[in-house]
Design an enzyme around this catalytic site. Structure first.
Site, PDB file in Angstrom:
ATOM      1  N   SER A 206      -2.499   5.369  -0.692  1.00 31.55           N
ATOM      2  CA  SER A 206      -3.455   4.077  -0.548  1.00 31.55           C
ATOM      3  C   SER A 206      -4.547   4.784   0.908  1.00 31.55           C
ATOM      4  CB  SER A 206      -2.924   3.023   0.069  1.00 31.55           C
ATOM      5  OG  SER A 206      -2.009   2.491  -0.853  1.00 31.55           O
TER       6      SER A 206
ATOM      7  N   ASN B 249       0.822  -1.145   0.084  1.00 33.55           N
ATOM      8  CA  ASN B 249       0.001  -0.023   0.157  1.00 33.55           C
ATOM      9  C   ASN B 249       1.098   1.133   0.029  1.00 33.55           C
ATOM     10  OD1 ASN B 249      -2.868  -0.984   0.344  1.00 33.55           O
ATOM     11  ND2 ASN B 249      -1.822  -2.438   1.692  1.00 33.55           N
ATOM     12  N   GLU B 250       0.939   1.551  -1.292  1.00 36.75           N
ATOM     13  CA  GLU B 250       2.075   2.927  -1.316  1.00 36.75           C
ATOM     14  C   GLU B 250       1.258   4.208  -0.742  1.00 36.75           C
ATOM     15  OE1 GLU B 250       5.056   1.961  -1.623  1.00 36.75           O
ATOM     16  OE2 GLU B 250       5.569   0.893  -3.209  1.00 36.75           O
ATOM     17  N   PRO B 251       2.366   5.060  -0.727  1.00 37.07           N
ATOM     18  CA  PRO B 251       1.555   6.573  -0.549  1.00 37.07           C
ATOM     19  C   PRO B 251       0.387   6.838  -1.185  1.00 37.07           C
ATOM     20  CG  PRO B 251       4.082   6.542  -0.335  1.00 37.07           C
ATOM     21  CD  PRO B 251       3.726   5.246  -0.739  1.00 37.07           C
TER      22      PRO B 251
ATOM     23  N   THR C 161      10.209   1.987  -3.615  1.00 33.76           N
ATOM     24  CA  THR C 161      10.072   0.594  -3.470  1.00 33.76           C
ATOM     25  C   THR C 161      10.754  -0.391  -4.620  1.00 33.76           C
ATOM     26  OG1 THR C 161       7.836   0.887  -2.523  1.00 33.76           O
ATOM     27  CG2 THR C 161       8.343  -1.270  -3.340  1.00 33.76           C
TER      28      THR C 161
END
Ligand code: GLP
Length: 628
Positions: free
Chosen positions: A166, A162-164, A181
């Site tokens: 999300s 859940n990347e920034p 990532t």
């Protein structure tokens, strides 16, 4: 756990955070919790539903579960598992797929029935992704929901993938991986360009529905993001911060990952402090930084008004305390990292004798030493010391196919058209390598021959970079530790053969000075493993005559740089020296963004020394004194 009374020291922490001495200790603690949960569920006649994570972080925990299964008969027959995520585009048998990772690291060693294992599919077709994700959510629900969710944290603050950005309510879905990532996964895939762009991940909402959440983090490259998640605002910029809204969430971390928490960074803000020399220096440097004043201009009022009245009453007045700390900082600076011969060394970081010194510089991966002490290496050589740079691992896993292809291509071309006998072997070697490269495709595994070739490419780069720091080829050695040759990133298994090689090396050099790294690194990283092997080897050598006369200096590599208050030896670099170091770094084919940014790190520390009121330098390389 959330009912445990929290100490005053943790007032800034919005998630219960347990700091363990080591990841192994935390892993044991968590594995006990899992064992108890399995028993509890069994008593209720139900299955335990575990949410599992990948990455290097949970590996010690998985090894402990395997140990409990083998040695104490802990059964996983009644466990159902759901993994957080999977790279999109990778089949389950791809060496870097999370399905393969989980099989290798855990499932193949337990008695969990395969029908009870769930991992999102990386190969579901684009038009089926939505249905697949919905189905995943439904399966979790049908299993009764997740009892215990294990989490790691990425440098972007992600949980799962859940990347920034999300949202709190996000569910299982396909996402695009963040650049950071992908950079962090570059070594796994032999180059950032090979890292998949997408992944399927449980959402933040899916994770928060778990009954109990445990997030683990090791090493100081996670320190900044851990502090943001635990002490910062709840925000989709750091998806782990959503754990603040869960009543049964805990962080299990080691000292490295804890180092940016207020209770460690600014302990005087949360309670009484035992004012050791190190803590005193930390406080004075912090105060100077806060007030943007050089140390010698701090006043009694400055200390009192910023929570340091206690320190002042113990060690003040300000005038004397300031001078003491200023002198300590001043005495860390030396242009003579090997000690200055024929000079009084009372206030120098390194002793003058013996001169010249046998200096052993250990580089866990080839680039580590030049990145962190390229300038210091140059000084040591210029000042007449016998420097040996030893690269502990071949670094072959980081070499992109293109580099291997280039060298095999050159060899093939050299041999072409010349039927003379001596070329035959070279020609077939080159073609074998080129064929292997063509055959393995984008995500295939390297053959033994390719790994060897890539290791040789790295050796060439290493010699080249070392030469850029003034170090002749004869002074550069390669240890090719077996744990690296036989392993993969995030799952190396060091053994006695590794420490034996290191012990033999130490005994053959009998150094007066050792430079090493990894003391605050993720324990499963190459640097972290190298550090433990060194400690073991030194223990083995305890009692050898040379040990008493040897000093140990830690440098920090890709992890967080040493801050002024932590530095015991600061080696200034002139603008020209820094330029030569940058040029030497240019000899490496594949550096990551942190390594490429090292000149800025060196300049930053010089800026910090300047701001504290010390001399102005272009750049500084820094070391902390180790204990032998
Ligand atoms: C990947 C995984 C995460 C993991 C993170 C950190 O992004 N999807 O679940 O937490 O890596 O990895 P490591 O534990 O190797 O530091």
């Amino acid at each position: 756990m959330s009912s445990t009374p929290r100490s005053a020291a943790e007032v800034f922490e919005k998630i219960p955070t347990q700091v363990f001495e080591s990841s192994a200790q935390a892993a044991r603690h968590l594995a006990q919790e899992v064992g108890a949960l399995i028993a509890q569920r069994a008593a209720e006649g139900r299955k335990l539903v575990l949410g599992l994570a990948t990455g290097s972080t949970p590996v010690p925990f998985y090894r402990e579960l395997i140990r409990l299964h083998r040695e104490q008969g802990l059964s996983f027959a009644n466990v159902v598992s759901f993994n957080l995520d999977e790279y999109y585009g990778l089949s389950a048998d791809h060496p870097e797929s999370y399905a393969r990772f989980m099989a290798d690291q855990l499932f193949d060693h337990l008695d969990i029935p395969s029908a009870q294992i769930h991992i999102p599919s990386g190969t579901v077709s684009a038009d089926q992704v939505f249905a697949h994700c919905r189905d995943y959510e439904e399966r979790i629900e049908a299993a009764g929901g997740i009892d215990l969710q294990i989490l790691g944290i990425g440098r972007t603050g992600h949980i799962g993938f859940n990347e920034p950005g999300s949202s709190r309510d996000s569910l299982t879905r396909r996402i695009t991986l963040d650049r950071v990532t992908r950079q962090d996964a570059a070594a796994d895939f032999r180059g950032e360009e090979n890292v998949p762009r997408f992944a399927i991940t449980m959402g933040v909402g899916t994770i928060l529905r778990g009954r109990r959440l445990v997030l683990m983090a090791w090493g100081d490259n996670k320190a900044a993001v851990v502090a943001r998640a635990v002490e910062g605002p709840v925000s989709d910029a750091v998806s782990a911060s959503f754990l603040q809204e869960h009543s049964q969430a805990s962080f299990f971390i080691d000292r490295g990952a804890a180092r940016d928490l207020t209770r460690f960074r600014l302990p005087w803000l949360v309670g009484p402090v035992a004012w050791s020399p190190r803590e005193t220096r930390r406080a004075v440097c912090w105060l100077a930084g806060e007030l943007r004043k050089p140390v010698l201009k701090l006043t009694d009022e400055d200390y009192n008004e910023h929570g340091l009245g206690d320190l002042l009453s113990e060690q003040g007045p300000a005038y004397e305390l300031n001078i003491r700390i200023f002198n300590q900082l001043q005495h860390t600076i030396t242009g003579w990292p090997g000690g200055k011969p024929n000079e009084d060394d009372t206030y120098r970081p390194e002793r003058a004798k013996p001169y010249p010194k046998r200096v052993l510089v250990l580089s866990p991966e080839p680039q580590d030493a030049v990145v962190s002490l390229g300038g210091t290496l140059e000084r040591l050589v210029q000042q007449g010391h016998q420097v040996t740079l030893v690269t502990l691992t071949s670094g072959s896993l980081r070499v992109p196919d293109s580099a291997a292809s280039k060298f095999a291509g050159i060899l093939a071309e050299l041999a072409q058209g010349d039927a003379a006998k001596p070329w035959a072997a070279a020609k077939s070697y080159a073609h074998e390598a080129l064929d292997a490269l063509a055959k393995k495709g984008e995500f295939g595994e390297d053959s033994a021959q390719l790994r060897q070739l890539k290791g040789l490419v790295m050796r060439g780069e290493q010699r080249d970079a070392a030469l850029g720091c003034g170090l002749a080829n004869a002074c550069v050695q390669f240890l090719d530790l077996p744990f690296y040759e036989e392993g993969r990133y995030r799952r190396f298994k060091p053994g006695p053969a590794d420490s034996a090689k290191l012990t033999a090396l130490l005994r053959s050099v009998e150094p007066h000075q050792v430079y090493a790294t990894g003391d605050a690194a993720d324990p499963s990283s190459v640097a972290g493993i190298a550090m433990r092997l060194l400690v073991e080897a030194l223990r083995e050598c305890a009692g050898d005559a040379w040990v008493d006369a040897c000093s140990l200096w830690w440098y920090r590599g890709r992890e967080k740089a040493l801050q002024a208050h932590e530095v015991d030896m600061a080696v200034p670099l002139s603008p020209m020296q820094l330029e030569r170091k940058i040029r030497a770094l240019g000899r490496y084919g594949a550096l990551n963004s942190l390594e490429l940014g090292v000149a800025e790190v060196n300049r930053q520390l010089a800026g910090d020394y300047d701001a504290l009121g010390l001399a102005q330098y272009e750049a500084i390389e820094a070391f902390a004194r180790g204990k032998l």
